[in-house]
Structures are given as structure tokens and as C-alpha cells.
Enzyme design. Structure first.
Site, PDB file in Angstrom:
ATOM      1  N   SER A 152      57.018  22.129  70.575  1.00  0.00           N
ATOM      2  CA  SER A 152      56.257  22.522  72.112  1.00  0.00           C
ATOM      3  C   SER A 152      56.233  24.247  71.248  1.00  0.00           C
ATOM      4  O   SER A 152      55.601  24.496  70.452  1.00  0.00           O
ATOM      5  CB  SER A 152      56.952  22.406  73.265  1.00  0.00           C
ATOM      6  OG  SER A 152      57.062  22.615  74.553  1.00  0.00           O
ATOM      7  N   ASP A 312      51.330  27.175  75.875  1.00  0.00           N
ATOM      8  CA  ASP A 312      52.998  27.382  74.161  1.00  0.00           C
ATOM      9  C   ASP A 312      51.975  26.938  73.114  1.00  0.00           C
ATOM     10  O   ASP A 312      50.769  26.748  73.282  1.00  0.00           O
ATOM     11  CB  ASP A 312      53.852  26.350  74.384  1.00  0.00           C
ATOM     12  CG  ASP A 312      53.396  25.939  74.967  1.00  0.00           C
ATOM     13  OD1 ASP A 312      52.478  24.781  74.893  1.00  0.00           O
ATOM     14  OD2 ASP A 312      54.344  24.629  75.041  1.00  0.00           O
ATOM     15  N   ASP A 314      51.370  23.829  71.884  1.00  0.00           N
ATOM     16  CA  ASP A 314      50.651  22.689  72.378  1.00  0.00           C
ATOM     17  C   ASP A 314      49.957  22.472  73.258  1.00  0.00           C
ATOM     18  O   ASP A 314      49.100  21.665  73.887  1.00  0.00           O
ATOM     19  CB  ASP A 314      51.475  21.047  72.078  1.00  0.00           C
ATOM     20  CG  ASP A 314      52.608  21.208  72.885  1.00  0.00           C
ATOM     21  OD1 ASP A 314      53.137  22.127  73.573  1.00  0.00           O
ATOM     22  OD2 ASP A 314      52.946  19.888  73.254  1.00  0.00           O
ATOM     23  N   ASP A 316      50.577  22.983  76.783  1.00  0.00           N
ATOM     24  CA  ASP A 316      50.567  22.142  77.805  1.00  0.00           C
ATOM     25  C   ASP A 316      52.089  22.846  78.862  1.00  0.00           C
ATOM     26  O   ASP A 316      52.248  22.116  80.043  1.00  0.00           O
ATOM     27  CB  ASP A 316      51.771  20.632  77.807  1.00  0.00           C
ATOM     28  CG  ASP A 316      53.371  21.021  76.703  1.00  0.00           C
ATOM     29  OD1 ASP A 316      53.852  21.844  76.540  1.00  0.00           O
ATOM     30  OD2 ASP A 316      54.219  19.844  76.898  1.00  0.00           O
TER      31      ASP A 316
END
Length: 572
Positions: A152, A312, A314, A316
Site C-alpha cells: 500500500s 496510493d 496500489d 485502493d
């Protein structure tokens, strides 16, 4: 049975003697022989499953992210899948995606080859993809599970391994406990079954996913629009957007969806457009922090952008910065973005007569009550879950199975949102498209999103929230965090900030039918609250604060005082 417990030195030696471990890893460990503190941290425990999987610093050792800890975890996951397979007539399958971090492609391939070694088909994206697309693709391909290699928004030295179930959601506790039990049975790397890439491809157990999945994801996300007529009229052309993927996976998907919806004035921060495992232009690739938007704000000023969006690594989590009437840029908190998205969506659905009679909104226990107030105003039922989008996904599954409620929106204060029923994890792509749509709608009315937020405050109350963290690294840090939670649990304050503590909610007892979790929430008699929660993925304890004031200034003052008093006790 022997009671012998391996020491750290025993564990180091076992890695050095293991024929299954490559020489480069052994050289790394030998280079640390005069650094016992570092070896202690690398081996004092096995890297543990937190919220849905592994996360840790990259490097050699049992408490590090490397191909061996990934392989061991995957062997356990494979055993779990084979033990719980619905039928033995077909080959189980798992979708795998990864982000832009160091060793993410290598860890993703390693997981795929271990799955293949266990007779499970691994369906692997050829290059980086967002976490929400992984969730979507698990559902679309009717896979038995999913894996995404990501940490993340953690610093560059970290990587992680998140595991998903067949519904496309991160594993919830009862599932994770079974996987962990299988992982613990993998006592040596000799037990990890693995094919070579060539063997896996020849057997049809390594399948490479193509761009058809990208188009399916983008088309589905675009279909979540609540005001397609507005966008078809060309309103998107009037909105100036600056977008930064912060060197992560969001670049392609976000741009593709915005283009489908007719947003033609989209400016990408050039320095942050390409994947970069070092995230070299930011201190932290976290759209929760204003510093991450520094370059986007500069470009926003040059282009007179209405809204700045960051995702961010990734993709999400989505953060937004909006232009005020004075031309300045103000970053929205996760709670504020959630309130705007909720208000826009529900008001539009009501206006069009599309609000479901049994509509539901799901939020976490540390998320602002402002969104809940908005939802109830529009006749929706509000559900609270523990922190972590996996619990929101689990609630969505319950609704889908029983038909009792229709899911409309779910969100958490940490910049995670999901509208639509196509995934079971938070999605920065749909959040980016919907907040851009809201900006287009309100711009036609001569309003900025800050004007809309002020409208919301006037109607529903002046809510303010904050998050503070205390980092405590290493073995000692774990003990300190535990002691801090025990202190607040055993000796809770009678009053804070001049207000009486009316109730202490100890979620370790399994309150309100929720799973047990080490979280304490303190309710005060003025309607404010604060919450203590050790992070499941980082070496820190988080403090959440929330107040409601008679004005924005009053709310800010109450919040600052509450923070000061709670943190003063925590640091004493």
C-alpha cells in the site's frame, strides 16, 4: 515431544545450512554476523498475517519479506484452498496482481509457481495492476482466491502479500486463521512445492492475463456513474483535473475511466507518472498527506485545476485536494471526501428516483458519524464494522446472499471508498471518477467542492476528526504497544477534555456481533469520542478523534484540545 525452542542464532544457522535457500540470501545473512540486533529483529518471529496477509521490510530472514516467506505463505494458502475446494472435478484457480514496489513482480511470480506446484492454476497479470482490479477479476473469472503483492502506502523498504477469497474480499478472521494454521504446518522450505515457469506454463497452470481484463474493469467502474446524462452533455469537459498516481498502479486505470466519462482536461503530474519503487519524489506515497500533493498543487496552480486527485501505490486509496473560491488548494480528509461522495450520490439517486428502499451504507467504527447522518437523512440504513475494508466486503456478501439490503456505498476514514457491487475492496479508481463527477455537477451550479462541504456542515453539523500515531518499532515496540492498551483498558479515564467518559467500548470482547479485535473506543458526554487501535500492518498504535461543534471554529478547538489531552496521557 521435545520442548526445545530455537534461538535466533539457531534460526540463522538453519537458513545458512538450508539447501533450498540461494547463496545470495546467505551472503546477506553472513554480512550481518556482527550485527546481533539486526539479526534479532529479522528472526525473533515469523512474519505474521495481519489484516489479510503479510507486510514487512524486504530482506533475508523469517521476519522479512522475501521469496521464502512468500513461498511458505503461498504453500499454506494452497493447502487451505485444496482443503476447502468446492469440488474436486475442476482445477482451482487464483488471480495474482502486484504493484510497483521492489521485488513485487518476483514475489508475484514466486506465488504463482508455488500455486502451480500444488496443482492450482495461477492467473497472473503481466505488469502492475491496482488492488481493486484484482478483487474485480477474482469475481469476474470465478476464481477460488486472489493474491496481490503490495505494501500500500508504506515506505519503499516494505512489501506485502494480501490474500483474497472467492468473493474478491480480503480474508476475514475465520478464514485467515485457517490459512495461518496451514502455514504453520510448513516447517521447512523443503515442504514448499514449486514448478519452474516453463513447467507451469506447459501444464496450463500459469496463465497470463491480457488487456481484456483492463477493459472489463474500466467499463464496469465507469458504469457506476450516478449522473451519466450530465456527463453525456459534456459537463466533464469543463472540469480541470490534476492527477498523480504517486508512482503506482493507478495511472492507466484512472485515466482510462476518466476518458470514458468525458473528462478531457486531465493533467498528469509528469514527475510522478511512471512507476518508481523508491517513490523518489515524496517522503511517503500516501494521499492522506499534503506533502504527497506538493507537485500536484504546483501543477494545479498552473492549470487552474478545480480538483487534484492522488492515488496510493496500489490504487485502493484516493485523496483529493480542491480549489477554494480564493484560488487556494485545501486537502480533504478521508471523512470529508466520504461525506461529499455520499451526499452527491444519494442526492442524485433520490432526484432520479433510483434510491433503493432497502439501501444500506457501511462504514467502520472509526469513521466519522457525518456520513451516517447523511445516509439516514436519505432513508438508508447504516452499518458499522471493524476497521478494514474486508469487513465491509463481508457485509456486502451478507446483503447479496440474504437480499435484506441493497449496498449503495461503503467507506473508511483512511481514504478507502467503494460504490457499486463489482468488487469487495476499496477502489481509488471509482472514487476518483465519482469525485470528478461531483466536481462537474457542482461547477455547473457555480460551486466548488469546498462550498458543498460547507453546505453539508450547515445542514448536518460541524464534524471534525483527526488521526495521530505513535510508532514503536521492533520486538520492544510490540511489548510497549501491548502495555499501553492494557493501561487504558484497566484504568480508563473518568473524564477527558472537561467531559465525562460515558462509555468504554472494548471490542476485544466481541461487541455488537463483531469479531474480537484489540480496539478501545471512549465515548464522551458531549458527543465526541476517541479510539485506540494498534495497527495490523505497521509498528504503531493509532489514536482516532472525533468531535461535533456549533461552528467550524468551535469544532476545531474541541478537536485540538481532545487530541492534546489524550496524547499527553499516552506519552506519559
Amino acid at each position: 515431544m521435545s520442548d526445545y525452542v530455537m534461538t535466533v542464532q539457531d534460526k540463522v544457522e538453519s537458513w545458512l545450512q538450508d539447501v533450498h535457500i540461494d547463496e545470495e540470501t546467505k551472503r546477506e545473512l553472513r554480512s550481518l554476523e556482527n550485527n546481533p540486533a539486526e539479526l534479532e529483529d529479522r528472526f525473533y518471529k515469523d512474519l505474521e498475517f495481519g489484516t489479510g496477509g503479510l507486510r514487512g521490510v524486504i530482506g533475508a530472514g523469517s521476519n522479512r519479506m522475501n521469496r521464502y516467506t512468500v513461498g511458505r505463505a503461498t504453500q499454506g494458502f494452497a493447502a487451505y484452498l485444496l482443503a476447502t475446494a468446492k469440488t474436486s472435478d475442476s482445477v482451482p484457480s487464483v488471480v495474482i496482481a502486484h504493484d510497483s514496489r521492489h521485488f513485487s513482480p518476483e514475489f508475484a511470480l514466486e506465488a504463482a509457481l508455488v500455486l502451480a506446484g500444488n496443482g492450482i492454476a495461477a492467473k497472473l497479470f503481466r505488469s502492475l495492476r491496482p488492488t481493486p482490479q484484482l478483487s474485480f477479476t477474482v469475481r469476474r473469472l470465478h476464481a477460488d482466491g486472489g493474491i496481490v503483492i503490495t505494501a500500500s502506502h508504506n515506505p519503499p523498504e516494505y512489501n506485502g502479500y494480501k490474500v483474497y477469497n472467492a468473493s474478491g474480499g480480503q480474508l476475514v478472521p475465520h478464514e485467515a486463521e485457517q490459512v495461518i494454521a496451514h502455514i504453520r504446518q510448513v516447517e521447512s522450505f523443503a515442504q514448499v512445492k514449486r514448478l519452474t515457469r516453463e513447467e507451469a506454463e506447459a501444464k496450463g497452470l500459469l496463465v497470463w492475463l491480457d488487456e481484456a481484463e483492463d477493459e472489463a474493469f474500466a467499463g464496469t467502474v465507469a458504469s457506476v456513474s450516478v449522473n451519466p446524462e450530465l456527463l453525456r452533455s459534456g459537463a466533464g469537459k469543463d472540469v480541470v483535473i490534476v492527477y498523480t498516481p504517486l508512482h503506482g498502479t493507478g495511472n492507466g486505470p484512472v485515466r482510462r475511466v476518466l476518458d470514458k466519462l468525458g473528462f478531457s482536461q486531465v493533467h498528469i503530474v509528469p514527475e510522478q507518472e511512471q512507476p518508481d519503487a523508491e517513490f523518489s519524489t515524496v517522503k511517503s506515497p500516501n494521499p492522506e498527506e499534503r506533502e504527497a500533493f506538493k507537485m500536484a498543487i504546483e501543477l494545479g496552480r498552473k492549470t487552474c485545476a478545480d480538483i487534484l486527485i492522488g492515488t496510493d501505490p496500489d490504487a485502493d486509496r484516493m485523496g483529493a485536494v480542491v480549489r477554494t473560491k480564493s484560488g487556494e488548494y485545501e486537502i480533504l480528509t478521508g471523512n470529508q471526501s466520504g461525506a461529499i461522495l455520499m451526499y452527491y450520490m444519494l442526492s442524485q439517486l433520490k432526484e432520479k428516483g433510483k434510491l433503493p428502499e432497502n439501501g444500506a451504507v457501511v462504514k467502520t467504527i472509526v469513521t466519522s458519524e457525518l456520513g451516517a447522518e447523511i445516509a439516514r437523512h436519505y432513508g438508508l440504513t447504516v452499518f458499522n464494522t471493524l476497521t478494514g475494508f474486508k469487513y465491509i466486503g463481508e457485509k456486502m456478501n451478507e446483503f447479496e446472499k440474504s437480499g435484506s439490503y441493497t449496498y449503495v456505498f461503503g467507506y473508511e476514514e483512511s481514504y478507502g471508498y467503494l460504490a457499486g457491487n463489482y468488487a469487495r475492496d476499496k477502489d481509488a479508481v471509482v472514487a476518483a471518477s465519482l469525485i470528478s463527477e461531483a466536481a462537474a455537477y457542482y461547477k455547473q451550479q457555480g460551486k466548488t467542492l469546498m462550498d458543498v462541504l460547507e453546505d453539508i456542515y450547515r445542514e448536518f453539523g460541524y464534524y471534525r476528526e483527526a488521526l495521530s500515531s505513535i510508532t514503536m518499532k521492533g520486538k520492544d515496540g510490540v511489548a510497549k504497544i501491548g502495555a499501553l492498551m492494557t493501561s487504558w483498558r484497566v484504568s480508563p479515564p473518568d473524564s477527558i477534555n472537561g467531559f465525562t467518559v460515558t462509555e468504554v467500548l472494548d471490542y476485544s470482547l466481541g461487541l455488537d456481533g463483531l469479531p474480537k479485535e484489540n480496539v478501545l473506543k471512549f465515548l464522551l458526554d458531549d458527543g465526541s469520542w476517541f479510539c485506540l487501535r494498534p495497527s495490523g500492518t505497521e509498528p504503531k498504535i493509532k489514536f482516532y478523534f472525533a468531535v461535533k461543534g456549533s461552528s467550524d471554529d468551535d469544532a476545531k478547538a474541541r478537536l485540538a484540545s481532545l487530541q492534546e489531552q489524550v496524547l499527553s496521557r499516552a506519552n506519559s
